[in-house]
Design an enzyme around this catalytic site. Structure first.
Site, PDB file in Angstrom:
ATOM      1  N   THR A 220       0.784  -1.239   0.000  1.00  0.00           N
ATOM      2  CA  THR A 220       0.000   0.000   0.000  1.00  0.00           C
ATOM      3  C   THR A 220       0.816   1.289   0.000  1.00  0.00           C
ATOM      4  O   THR A 220       1.845   1.397   0.654  1.00  0.00           O
ATOM      5  CB  THR A 220      -0.955   0.069   1.225  1.00  0.00           C
ATOM      6  OG1 THR A 220      -1.607  -1.179   1.381  1.00  0.00           O
ATOM      7  CG2 THR A 220      -1.978   1.159   1.073  1.00  0.00           C
ATOM      8  N   ARG A 248     -10.429 -11.204  -1.841  1.00  0.00           N
ATOM      9  CA  ARG A 248     -10.337 -10.492  -0.550  1.00  0.00           C
ATOM     10  C   ARG A 248     -10.073  -8.998  -0.836  1.00  0.00           C
ATOM     11  O   ARG A 248      -9.215  -8.630  -1.634  1.00  0.00           O
ATOM     12  CB  ARG A 248      -9.196 -11.076   0.283  1.00  0.00           C
ATOM     13  CG  ARG A 248      -8.914 -10.334   1.605  1.00  0.00           C
ATOM     14  CD  ARG A 248      -7.839  -9.278   1.453  1.00  0.00           C
ATOM     15  NE  ARG A 248      -7.449  -8.668   2.724  1.00  0.00           N
ATOM     16  CZ  ARG A 248      -6.664  -7.608   2.826  1.00  0.00           C
ATOM     17  NH1 ARG A 248      -6.181  -7.025   1.752  1.00  0.00           N
ATOM     18  NH2 ARG A 248      -6.351  -7.120   4.002  1.00  0.00           N
ATOM     19  N   VAL A 249     -10.824  -8.155  -0.175  1.00  0.00           N
ATOM     20  CA  VAL A 249     -10.626  -6.708  -0.300  1.00  0.00           C
ATOM     21  C   VAL A 249     -10.264  -6.171   1.079  1.00  0.00           C
ATOM     22  O   VAL A 249     -10.906  -6.509   2.072  1.00  0.00           O
ATOM     23  CB  VAL A 249     -11.915  -6.023  -0.827  1.00  0.00           C
ATOM     24  CG1 VAL A 249     -11.796  -4.509  -0.756  1.00  0.00           C
ATOM     25  CG2 VAL A 249     -12.202  -6.473  -2.262  1.00  0.00           C
ATOM     26  N   GLY A 250      -9.234  -5.358   1.130  1.00  0.00           N
ATOM     27  CA  GLY A 250      -8.795  -4.797   2.405  1.00  0.00           C
ATOM     28  C   GLY A 250      -9.417  -3.434   2.665  1.00  0.00           C
ATOM     29  O   GLY A 250     -10.506  -3.117   2.170  1.00  0.00           O
ATOM     30  N   ASP A 251      -8.690  -2.629   3.426  1.00  0.00           N
ATOM     31  CA  ASP A 251      -9.200  -1.316   3.797  1.00  0.00           C
ATOM     32  C   ASP A 251      -8.995  -0.264   2.717  1.00  0.00           C
ATOM     33  O   ASP A 251      -9.721   0.731   2.660  1.00  0.00           O
ATOM     34  CB  ASP A 251      -8.518  -0.843   5.087  1.00  0.00           C
ATOM     35  CG  ASP A 251      -6.999  -0.762   4.947  1.00  0.00           C
ATOM     36  OD1 ASP A 251      -6.418  -1.584   4.207  1.00  0.00           O
ATOM     37  OD2 ASP A 251      -6.390   0.119   5.580  1.00  0.00           O
ATOM     38  N   THR A 271      -1.732   2.392   5.962  1.00  0.00           N
ATOM     39  CA  THR A 271      -1.143   1.163   5.428  1.00  0.00           C
ATOM     40  C   THR A 271      -1.080   0.156   6.581  1.00  0.00           C
ATOM     41  O   THR A 271      -1.206   0.537   7.741  1.00  0.00           O
ATOM     42  CB  THR A 271       0.278   1.407   4.877  1.00  0.00           C
ATOM     43  OG1 THR A 271       1.103   1.902   5.935  1.00  0.00           O
ATOM     44  CG2 THR A 271       0.278   2.409   3.741  1.00  0.00           C
ATOM     45  N   GLY A 272      -0.877  -1.099   6.241  1.00  0.00           N
ATOM     46  CA  GLY A 272      -0.818  -2.121   7.291  1.00  0.00           C
ATOM     47  C   GLY A 272      -2.033  -3.028   7.241  1.00  0.00           C
ATOM     48  O   GLY A 272      -2.744  -3.080   6.221  1.00  0.00           O
ATOM     49  N   GLY A 274      -5.237  -4.353   6.910  1.00  0.00           N
ATOM     50  CA  GLY A 274      -6.485  -3.721   6.505  1.00  0.00           C
ATOM     51  C   GLY A 274      -7.670  -4.136   7.342  1.00  0.00           C
ATOM     52  O   GLY A 274      -8.590  -3.336   7.587  1.00  0.00           O
TER      53      GLY A 274
HETATM   54  N1  GLY Z   1      -3.800  -2.109   3.933  1.00  0.00           N
HETATM   55  C1  GLY Z   1      -3.804  -2.906   2.780  1.00  0.00           C
HETATM   56  C2  GLY Z   1      -4.609  -4.120   2.915  1.00  0.00           C
HETATM   57  O1  GLY Z   1      -4.829  -4.613   4.006  1.00  0.00           O
HETATM   58  O2  GLY Z   1      -5.058  -4.618   1.882  1.00  0.00           O
END
Ligand code: GLY
Length: 379
Positions: A220, A248-251, A271-272, A274
């Protein structure tokens, strides 16, 4: 009625813009914000915004800052900045060459927000486009929607004239995925929990062997900026969690989680891990804390405390009972005060950093941390 500027904060953070009373503290929702007459422009990002140039002369934060100070729209400038990182094959956490999902397919997420225009757009799990931030911007500019996903996002991009490529892996990302796949027992795939544990164990092993960059497991780039008029915008773009379950979708593409801003208050992005931001809607929380008058650093600390309190599963805790992952926030307010804040201050003994560009040029600065020294292993 706007609040008064707290002079101590004003001096401490070095915000030297000429402001009307009220700047630096947010108006209650619905109240007219203070009029800013001159803010010192700032661009803030994750550390990769200071590193990658894709063979060109400038990093993300330099490019975005230069464009902002030449009068370009703040969001256009930030997106041009993160495009450098998206297109650079050496950054394996963003765009082209980002580490793929568990099936070896690069799926990308991004969203962006425009403070003055009060618009937002995002794409998730999009395949085949190197610059998902530009597709997110096209969603913002050309639709009434805030999020388009998967094949729909790719079709939308094609219709908008983007080039669709069959594969966004680079030799480097494919090699890392092949090695990861080779080490995983495929039968674990049937049981999501066992597969997760196996995937994590193999990833940690590969980090120890230098085959994966521990700072890029969650990948990210988030980049936020403010211009001399106090106009705030932000963008986040990522290849997401390395070797994630497909889809899978993150933040990162989710408004309020991996990015949130209010043009009358400020911006926060992350970042990190999600999932921690999805569960706590951290970026939204931070902006609301700034609206209540808190400094970007204190507002972000509040979100980290929330994440710590809501992390209770043993698999997510160190032997001291603390989160065993990283989450970093990049926060600025409309007066130009900013902070980079993380759960932990170091990774394998090295300071965690964030990038900033001001009139003094680009810099890497150490993050402020909630829990002090960092983990020796990540994710
Ligand atoms: N922060 C990026 C993710 O978890 O996809």
């Amino acid at each position: 009625m706007p609040h008064k500027v707290n002079r101590r904060d004003f001096v401490k953070t070095g915000t030297a813009g000429l402001l009307a009373a009220g700047a630096g503290t947010g108006p209650a929702f619905g109240q007219a914000p203070a009029v800013l007459t001159s803010v010192k422009p700032v661009v803030i990002s994750s550390a990769n915004g200071f590193k990658y140039k894709n063979g060109g002369p400038r990093t993300c934060v330099e490019e975005a800052f230069g464009r902002i100070t030449r009068g370009e729209d703040v969001l256009d400038a930030l997106v041009a900045g993160v495009n450098i990182v998206e297109l650079d094959p050496e950054d394996d956490s963003v765009g082209y060459g980002g580490l793929p999902n568990a099936d070896g397919v690069v799926q990308l997420d991004s969203c962006c927000m425009h403070g003055p225009r009060k618009r937002a757009g995002g794409v998730a799990a999009i395949e085949g486009v190197r610059t998902p931030s530009l597709v997110a911007k096209a969603v913002l500019d050309n639709t009434d929607h805030h999020l388009i996903v998967g094949k729909g996002a790719q079709d939308f991009a094609r219709n908008m004239g983007f080039t669709i490529e069959a594969d966004l892996n680079t030799p480097k990302s494919r090699k890392a995925w092949l090695e990861w796949k080779r080490r995983i027992d495929p039968e674990h795939y049937l049981d999501p929990i066992k597969r997760d544990e196996a995937g994590r164990k193999v990833s940690l092993q590969m980090m120890r062997e230098g085959l994966l960059d521990p700072g890029h497991y969650w990948g990210t780039i988030n980049c936020d900026g403010v211009n001399a008029k106090g106009e705030v915008c932000g963008v986040t773009t990522t290849s997401g969690l390395s070797f994630k379950i497909p889809g899978r979708v993150g933040d990162s593409p989710i408004l309020g989680a991996g990015l949130w801003l209010d043009g009358e208050v400020g911006a926060a992005g992350s970042t990190g891990r999600g999932e921690a931001n999805l569960f706590n809607l951290s970026s939204h929380l931070i902006v609301e804390e700034m609206r209540r008058g808190r400094h970007p650093k204190d507002a972000a600390m509040e979100a980290l405390k929330r994440i710590k309190a809501n992390t209770v599963e043993k698999r997510l805790l160190t032997d001291k009972g603390l989160p065993n992952f990283y989450v970093t926030f990049y926060v600025l307010d409309r007066t130009g005060r900013y902070a980079g804040v993380d759960l932990y201050g170091t990774l394998n003994g090295k300071p965690r950093q964030f990038a900033v560009c001001t009139e003094n040029g680009p810099q890497l600065l150490p993050v402020e941390s909630l829990l002090g020294e960092g983990l020796s292993d990540t994710p």
